[in-house]
Design an enzyme around this catalytic site. Structure first.
Site, PDB file in Angstrom:
ATOM      1  N   MET A  13     -19.932  17.093  64.954  1.00  0.00           N
ATOM      2  CA  MET A  13     -18.487  16.901  65.095  1.00  0.00           C
ATOM      3  C   MET A  13     -18.216  15.465  65.545  1.00  0.00           C
ATOM      4  O   MET A  13     -19.100  14.647  65.591  1.00  0.00           O
ATOM      5  CB  MET A  13     -17.931  17.933  66.062  1.00  0.00           C
ATOM      6  CG  MET A  13     -17.931  19.320  65.455  1.00  0.00           C
ATOM      7  SD  MET A  13     -17.380  20.557  66.595  1.00  0.00           S
ATOM      8  CE  MET A  13     -18.667  20.548  67.794  1.00  0.00           C
TER       9      MET A  13
ATOM     10  N   CYS B 116     -43.624  48.312  57.225  1.00  0.00           N
ATOM     11  CA  CYS B 116     -44.284  47.230  56.504  1.00  0.00           C
ATOM     12  C   CYS B 116     -43.196  46.603  55.655  1.00  0.00           C
ATOM     13  O   CYS B 116     -42.129  47.154  55.496  1.00  0.00           O
ATOM     14  CB  CYS B 116     -45.434  47.749  55.664  1.00  0.00           C
ATOM     15  SG  CYS B 116     -44.976  49.075  54.542  1.00  0.00           S
TER      16      CYS B 116
ATOM     17  N   SER C  73     -44.733  55.076  57.198  1.00  0.00           N
ATOM     18  CA  SER C  73     -44.545  53.630  57.259  1.00  0.00           C
ATOM     19  C   SER C  73     -43.285  53.313  56.462  1.00  0.00           C
ATOM     20  O   SER C  73     -43.197  53.633  55.275  1.00  0.00           O
ATOM     21  CB  SER C  73     -45.754  52.903  56.670  1.00  0.00           C
ATOM     22  OG  SER C  73     -45.504  51.516  56.684  1.00  0.00           O
TER      23      SER C  73
ATOM     24  N   GLY D  34     -24.274  15.732  66.624  1.00  0.00           N
ATOM     25  CA  GLY D  34     -23.752  14.863  65.575  1.00  0.00           C
ATOM     26  C   GLY D  34     -22.891  15.552  64.538  1.00  0.00           C
ATOM     27  O   GLY D  34     -22.461  14.931  63.582  1.00  0.00           O
TER      28      GLY D  34
ATOM     29  N   ARG E  90     -14.326  13.749  73.258  1.00  0.00           N
ATOM     30  CA  ARG E  90     -15.641  14.217  72.812  1.00  0.00           C
ATOM     31  C   ARG E  90     -15.619  15.714  72.516  1.00  0.00           C
ATOM     32  O   ARG E  90     -15.154  16.502  73.319  1.00  0.00           O
ATOM     33  CB  ARG E  90     -16.688  13.959  73.905  1.00  0.00           C
ATOM     34  CG  ARG E  90     -16.577  12.619  74.565  1.00  0.00           C
ATOM     35  CD  ARG E  90     -17.535  12.493  75.743  1.00  0.00           C
ATOM     36  NE  ARG E  90     -18.921  12.586  75.345  1.00  0.00           N
ATOM     37  CZ  ARG E  90     -19.919  12.677  76.209  1.00  0.00           C
ATOM     38  NH1 ARG E  90     -19.681  12.729  77.508  1.00  0.00           N
ATOM     39  NH2 ARG E  90     -21.162  12.747  75.775  1.00  0.00           N
TER      40      ARG E  90
ATOM     41  N   LYS F 161     -21.274  20.748  76.583  1.00  0.00           N
ATOM     42  CA  LYS F 161     -21.121  19.390  77.112  1.00  0.00           C
ATOM     43  C   LYS F 161     -20.220  19.391  78.341  1.00  0.00           C
ATOM     44  O   LYS F 161     -20.568  18.835  79.383  1.00  0.00           O
ATOM     45  CB  LYS F 161     -20.553  18.479  76.023  1.00  0.00           C
ATOM     46  CG  LYS F 161     -20.676  17.005  76.311  1.00  0.00           C
ATOM     47  CD  LYS F 161     -20.075  16.174  75.177  1.00  0.00           C
ATOM     48  CE  LYS F 161     -20.942  16.215  73.939  1.00  0.00           C
ATOM     49  NZ  LYS F 161     -20.257  15.678  72.743  1.00  0.00           N
TER      50      LYS F 161
ATOM     51  N   HIS G   4     -30.164  11.232  64.370  1.00  0.00           N
ATOM     52  CA  HIS G   4     -29.736  12.579  64.002  1.00  0.00           C
ATOM     53  C   HIS G   4     -30.747  13.241  63.078  1.00  0.00           C
ATOM     54  O   HIS G   4     -31.042  14.421  63.203  1.00  0.00           O
ATOM     55  CB  HIS G   4     -28.363  12.536  63.337  1.00  0.00           C
ATOM     56  CG  HIS G   4     -27.254  12.269  64.304  1.00  0.00           C
ATOM     57  ND1 HIS G   4     -27.155  12.980  65.475  1.00  0.00           N
ATOM     58  CD2 HIS G   4     -26.239  11.395  64.289  1.00  0.00           C
ATOM     59  CE1 HIS G   4     -26.097  12.528  66.136  1.00  0.00           C
ATOM     60  NE2 HIS G   4     -25.531  11.567  65.445  1.00  0.00           N
TER      61      HIS G   4
ATOM     62  N   ARG H 156     -28.403  18.385  78.288  1.00  0.00           N
ATOM     63  CA  ARG H 156     -28.494  19.721  77.672  1.00  0.00           C
ATOM     64  C   ARG H 156     -29.967  20.066  77.568  1.00  0.00           C
ATOM     65  O   ARG H 156     -30.823  19.183  77.650  1.00  0.00           O
ATOM     66  CB  ARG H 156     -27.842  19.737  76.291  1.00  0.00           C
ATOM     67  CG  ARG H 156     -28.502  18.759  75.340  1.00  0.00           C
ATOM     68  CD  ARG H 156     -27.758  18.653  74.018  1.00  0.00           C
ATOM     69  NE  ARG H 156     -28.181  17.447  73.313  1.00  0.00           N
ATOM     70  CZ  ARG H 156     -27.469  16.804  72.414  1.00  0.00           C
ATOM     71  NH1 ARG H 156     -26.277  17.235  72.106  1.00  0.00           N
ATOM     72  NH2 ARG H 156     -27.928  15.737  71.815  1.00  0.00           N
TER      73      ARG H 156
ATOM     74  N   TYR I  40     -45.298  50.539  65.496  1.00  0.00           N
ATOM     75  CA  TYR I  40     -45.795  49.196  65.186  1.00  0.00           C
ATOM     76  C   TYR I  40     -44.984  48.560  64.061  1.00  0.00           C
ATOM     77  O   TYR I  40     -44.255  49.245  63.337  1.00  0.00           O
ATOM     78  CB  TYR I  40     -47.278  49.240  64.805  1.00  0.00           C
ATOM     79  CG  TYR I  40     -47.551  49.928  63.495  1.00  0.00           C
ATOM     80  CD1 TYR I  40     -47.512  49.223  62.294  1.00  0.00           C
ATOM     81  CD2 TYR I  40     -47.830  51.293  63.447  1.00  0.00           C
ATOM     82  CE1 TYR I  40     -47.725  49.851  61.086  1.00  0.00           C
ATOM     83  CE2 TYR I  40     -48.050  51.930  62.249  1.00  0.00           C
ATOM     84  CZ  TYR I  40     -47.995  51.209  61.060  1.00  0.00           C
ATOM     85  OH  TYR I  40     -48.200  51.835  59.868  1.00  0.00           O
TER      86      TYR I  40
HETATM   87  P1  ADP Z   1     -22.297  13.823  70.239  1.00  0.00           P
HETATM   88  O1  ADP Z   1     -21.972  15.218  70.610  1.00  0.00           O
HETATM   89  O2  ADP Z   1     -22.245  13.566  68.787  1.00  0.00           O
HETATM   90  O3  ADP Z   1     -23.534  13.342  70.899  1.00  0.00           O
HETATM   91  P2  ADP Z   1     -20.798  12.497  72.315  1.00  0.00           P
HETATM   92  O4  ADP Z   1     -19.530  13.133  72.734  1.00  0.00           O
HETATM   93  O5  ADP Z   1     -21.955  12.740  73.194  1.00  0.00           O
HETATM   94  O6  ADP Z   1     -21.096  12.928  70.818  1.00  0.00           O
HETATM   95  O7  ADP Z   1     -20.521  10.957  72.192  1.00  0.00           O
HETATM   96  C1  ADP Z   1     -21.397  10.098  71.539  1.00  0.00           C
HETATM   97  C2  ADP Z   1     -21.693   8.919  72.387  1.00  0.00           C
HETATM   98  O8  ADP Z   1     -20.537   8.271  72.791  1.00  0.00           O
HETATM   99  C3  ADP Z   1     -22.408   9.266  73.674  1.00  0.00           C
HETATM  100  O9  ADP Z   1     -23.768   9.303  73.496  1.00  0.00           O
HETATM  101  C4  ADP Z   1     -22.057   8.128  74.562  1.00  0.00           C
HETATM  102  O10 ADP Z   1     -22.993   7.105  74.414  1.00  0.00           O
HETATM  103  C5  ADP Z   1     -20.724   7.674  74.054  1.00  0.00           C
HETATM  104  N1  ADP Z   1     -19.692   8.103  74.990  1.00  0.00           N
HETATM  105  C6  ADP Z   1     -18.993   9.236  75.003  1.00  0.00           C
HETATM  106  N2  ADP Z   1     -18.150   9.291  76.034  1.00  0.00           N
HETATM  107  C7  ADP Z   1     -18.303   8.136  76.704  1.00  0.00           C
HETATM  108  C8  ADP Z   1     -17.726   7.591  77.889  1.00  0.00           C
HETATM  109  N3  ADP Z   1     -16.814   8.249  78.579  1.00  0.00           N
HETATM  110  N4  ADP Z   1     -18.147   6.396  78.271  1.00  0.00           N
HETATM  111  C9  ADP Z   1     -19.076   5.717  77.578  1.00  0.00           C
HETATM  112  N5  ADP Z   1     -19.657   6.166  76.469  1.00  0.00           N
HETATM  113  C10 ADP Z   1     -19.278   7.360  76.029  1.00  0.00           C
HETATM  114 MG    MG Z   2     -23.924  13.350  72.723  1.00  0.00          MG
END
Ligand code: ADP
Ligand code: MG
Ligand code: MG
Length: 883
Positions: free
Chosen positions: A105, A840, A772, A103, A94, A24, A455, A339, A860
């Protein structure tokens, strides 16, 4: 002083720093670098997390100071200050690991809002009070849950109460006053839960939030996910601290997720979901049902078109399908994440092929894009088109394929029953990342809520598990463990069928059919064939399986087991006669009865594989396997005695019991089986060799073409065994050929499946045309663990506790058993330079093992028919990676 650099500003990073900044963080930096609008941020490195883990959860020296300095620079750049009453900075915290773990963490939004700043937040948002309190209540909830570990229901119940009191369904229907009261309530509840220890200083909150994200790396659902994906826990997560942008500032603001191509089909088309006046997880968590991205064009046209352009730009830049998160604050677009998108196997194949024709990537890159194991999903069943049942409900087609199973209503129950081998469908209101252990082992997942990017959908697609999400109107009662669909109640014992490709749900078990493989799939196979060095054969012992294997690209049969041919109900009487024979004469007579049946089986395989080599393994299991179980037989005799059965019957069953006892061995796996049996009863290999020759000649006669016959002697440990068996086989073959006045291409070789055979392979090779490696038995005998008992027993614990990295029966133990293979190849070739070697057994279809076999220089691999495409691709990738 030379201190580890733990904090990177947004503009210090780029994609190459992924190991440090996490996926990220590195991608945010890269987007920023190429001019995509991203809110300003800094990233705390994975190293900081790892050092904290290794330091008894204490932060390493200098980390706190570096975070403070990073924050100061962010404040400087944004002109806002955390906790400032005039110009408050709000940030998100984040998580972001090197490999994406959607989802798994935690994230905290709106940090920096407080009793002191909330008023100013409203003022700066054109006096939008509702917005400010919405941010505040979300913050208290997220911070309370993630950092302070307060139970989510504490807040959820209060929110539900507030909505009920007002008589509304959606949180968007709560106004500023409601949200203000709710925030107060949340704070009271939090304070209560914490005995009055709620932290109010934003800087302190920030430090604790970062620490909480570090800790979330080790939470149970993340552990389960990592294990299932083979991600090491030593990697740690990075933490991104990012200025907030707000999708919840009213109807000109929005938040959403989108893909640059359809991740289910691979089609290049608009794919995404959004919600106006929403924040963060609202879209993915399935709390409000998100809207199709196409609808955004009418409401927010500039942002919509900028988003389309950004998607293209990011896809082109990353040369792969992108999965993106965005937020629109007052009509202005910000990208929050990109990503490489998780996709179904079908989409992986299609996008790879399409991207080659679009000139985006090369064929070799395309091959490296597709995870061989994922192809398995493509080879999965679909509902038989002849089925005419009508769906009882239609939800979203969240992960394709078809699934039949009995219902399960909790992840724990599904996990337990699924592991026990039961086919279950997990039925949930919505799945959360906590359900992962149940999702993994289910045939399919059905949810009442949540969209295509929930998720549940993302995880199921990634794992190739069928999922129907957001089925409208279904009512789940988790206590009673029932689901009501269209007025009909279904409980735990009931069966449903899911069609994850259409979203349809059917009552009962529909018939499933094997999949059709389209031209993209064929294309990838052809590219793989052009690259790979390893041959790919299949394990098959009848016409159908052999034909399937050939259709899927097998270049021969590497293992045709003959014991199944003895097991069929119509053959057992003759086989038992052979076993119970009192002398060689009787045995010969019984074998003469079996011969034509064996011949017919071989003709089937040889017809399917004409023109290609077929390795037939002579009888392997111990004889008692063809007789009744010793306990059952004792009971039967007892019963007959008690009920006064006729003397004839009794005598016969007693004789069988005596025979079973005579043949009984304490350790049959290490007993009289394979060539050991053939050493005692030479008439068995003699008969089998004759049946093979007769079949090959018959097919030659009928089809004008036959197979390359390879006769394989199992369980050889000593060169002398092979010498003797070879003589028996060659004599029988030559006699048959002489009698028929025909000639035939045939070779005689052996399995290498006992360590002694590997270690003396130079001697054994003198009598073998080929080796084999039977790596199932070689693993069993090499590590000394029973393949029949171990997995349920201690081996399961070993894998769980990481005493051993992987189940050695699924993926070859390269350091140990792998050495035996390597030694066997080297010593064998020291005697016969041209000795043909293959493998095998289950490992022949496992991509990691295939990579190893490539490196060891086998000729093989042979695997089950449905794994042939996987093996072809894995073999090609091994060549690309290792030459
Ligand atoms: P995950 O890895 O579970 O997707 P994220 O870190 O992407 O978690 O955060 C989840 C959501 O929180 C993102 O999809 C986004 O919508 C919101 N978010 C995170 N950071 C910001 C930010 N700086 N401003 C606005 N929304 C945010
Ligand atoms: Mg995200
Ligand atoms: Mg074996």
């Amino acid at each position: 002083m030379n201190q580890t650099k733990y904090v990177y500003d947004l503009n210090e990073g780029d994609a190459s720093l992924k190991p440090l900044l996490g996926g990220k963080g590195a991608n945010l930096a890269e987007m920023n670098r190429i001019g995509v609008p991203v809110p300003d941020a800094f990233t705390v490195t994975t190293q900081a997390c790892v050092d904290t883990m290794n330091n008894n959860s204490e932060w390493p020296e200098g980390l706190r100071e570096q975070v403070e300095a990073g924050l100061a620079r962010l404040e400087e750049r944004t002109g806002k200050t955390l906790g400032s009453v005039e110009n408050p900075l709000l940030v998100s915290i984040r998580s972001g690991a090197v490999f994406s773990m959607p989802g798994m963490m935690d994230t905290i939004l709106n940090l920096g809002i407080s009793d002191e700043t909330v008023g100013q937040v409203a003022k700066l948002a054109d006096g939008n009070e509702r917005f400010a309190w919405d941010c505040y209540r979300r913050f208290v909830q997220m911070y309370g849950e993630v950092v302070e570990g307060i139970e989510p229901h504490v807040f959820e119940d209060a929110l539900t109460e507030a909505k009920e009191a007002k008589g509304v369904d959606n949180d968007t229907d709560l106004d500023a006053e409601d949200l203000k009261a709710l925030t107060q309530k949340f704070k009271d509840l939090a304070n209560e839960a914490l005995g009055g220890h709620w932290t109010t200083d934003p800087k302190e909150q920030l430090m604790r939030a970062i620490n909480a994200v570090f800790k979330s790396w080790l939470n149970p659902r993340a552990e389960v996910y990592r294990k299932s994906q083979g991600i090491s826990r030593n990697l740690g997560t990075a933490v991104n601290v990012q200025q907030m942008v707000f999708g919840n500032r009213g109807e000109t603001s929005a938040t959403g997720v989108c893909f640059s191509r359809n991740p289910s089909t691979g089609e290049k088309e608009l794919y995404g979901e959004f919600l106006t006046n929403a924040q963060g997880e609202d879209v993915v968590a399935g709390i409000r049902t998100p809207r199709d991205l196409a609808e955004m064009e009418a409401e927010l046209p500039e942002a919509f078109h900028e988003l389309l352009a950004t998607m293209d730009k990011l896809e082109l830049h990353n040369k792969d399908m992108q999965d993106m998160e965005f937020t629109i604050e007052d009509r202005k677009l910000y990208m929050l994440q990109t990503r490489n998108g998780k996709r179904t196997a079908a989409a992986a194949v299609k996008t790879a092929v399409d991207m080659v024709s679009e000139g985006l990537i090369t064929k070799e890159e395309a091959l490296l894009r597709i995870n061989p194991s994922d192809l398995d999903a493509l080879l999965h069943d679909a509902i038989d088109p002849h089925e005419t049942a009508t769906a009882i409900v239609k939800g979203l087609p969240a992960s394709p394929g078809a699934a039949v199973g009995t219902l399960s209503f909790t992840a724990d129950d599904a996990a337990e029953r699924g592991k026990a081998g039961e086919k279950v469908i997990l039925v949930r209101y919505e799945t959360t990342p906590d359900d992962i252990h149940g999702v993994m082992v289910a045939q399919g997942v059905l949810t009442a809520h949540g969209g295509m990017t929930s998720h549940a959908a993302v995880v199921a697609r990634g794992m190739g598990i069928t999922c129907v999400a957001g089925a409208p109107g279904i009512k789940i009662d988790p206590k009673a463990e029932t689901v009501t669909i269209g007025g009909q109640e279904y409980g735990k014992g009931d069966t449903l069928t899911l069609n994850g490709s259409t979203g349809e749900v059917f009552s009962g078990a529909l018939a499933l059919v094997p999949p059709k493989l389209d031209e993209n799939f064929q294309q990838v196979g052809e590219w793989a064939d052009a690259v790979r060095r390893l041959g790919v054969r299949a394990n098959a012992e009848n016409f159908e399986d052999a034909s399937k294997a050939r259709e899927l690209g097998a270049e021969g049969i590497g293992l045709a087991r003959t014991e199944h041919m003895f097991m069929a109900a119509d053959r057992l009487p003759a086989v038992r006669k052979m076993i119970l024979a009192e002398n060689e004469e009787q045995r010969a007579a019984a074998l003469a009865e079996i011969l034509p049946m064996q011949q017919a089986d071989f003709e089937g395989i040889f017809t399917a594989m004409k023109g290609l080599p077929v390795t037939v393994r002579l009888l392997d299991p111990p004889l008692h396997e063809f007789l009744p179980n010793i306990v059952d037989q004792s009971v039967l005799v007892k019963e007959l005695e008690l009920t006064g059965a006729s003397e004839d019957v009794l005598a016969k069953e007693r004789e069988t019991l005596a025979q079973v006892k005579r043949l009984h061995e304490q350790n049959p796996m290490l007993g009289t089986r394979g060539c050991r049996l053939a050493m005692l009863y030479p008439s068995i290999p003699d008969m089998q060799a004759r049946a093979i020759v007769k079949a090959a000649l018959a097919v030659q006669e009928r089809e004008g073409e036959t197979v390359g016959v390879e006769i394989m002697i199992p369980l050889v440990a000593i060169a002398k065994e092979l010498e003797v068996q070879r003589d028996i086989v060659v004599k029988a073959v030559e006699e048959e050929l002489a009698a028929a006045g025909k000639s035939l291409d045939y070779t005689v070789g052996t399995m290498i499946e006992i360590p002694r055979a590997a270690l003396t392979a130079n001697e054994i090779a003198e009598h073998a045309d080929f080796f084999s490696f039977g790596t199932n038995d070689l693993t069993q005998t090499g590590i000394g663990i029973s393949r029949d008992d171990a997995e349920a027993g201690f081996l399961g614990h070993y894998v769980e506790d990481e005493v051993i990295a992987k189940n050695p029966f699924e993926s070859i133990d390269q350091e140990g058993v792998g050495q035996l293979v390597q030694i066997g190849v080297e010593k064998g070739r020291s005697t016969k330079a041209e000795l043909k070697t293959g493998v095998c057994g289950e490992h022949g279809g496992d991509p990691d093992s295939i990579e190893f076999f490539h490196k060891v220089g086998l000729n093989y691999v042979s695997c089950s028919p449905f794994r042939v495409p996987i093996a072809r691709l894995a073999a090609a990738r091994a060549t690309l990676q290792h030459g």
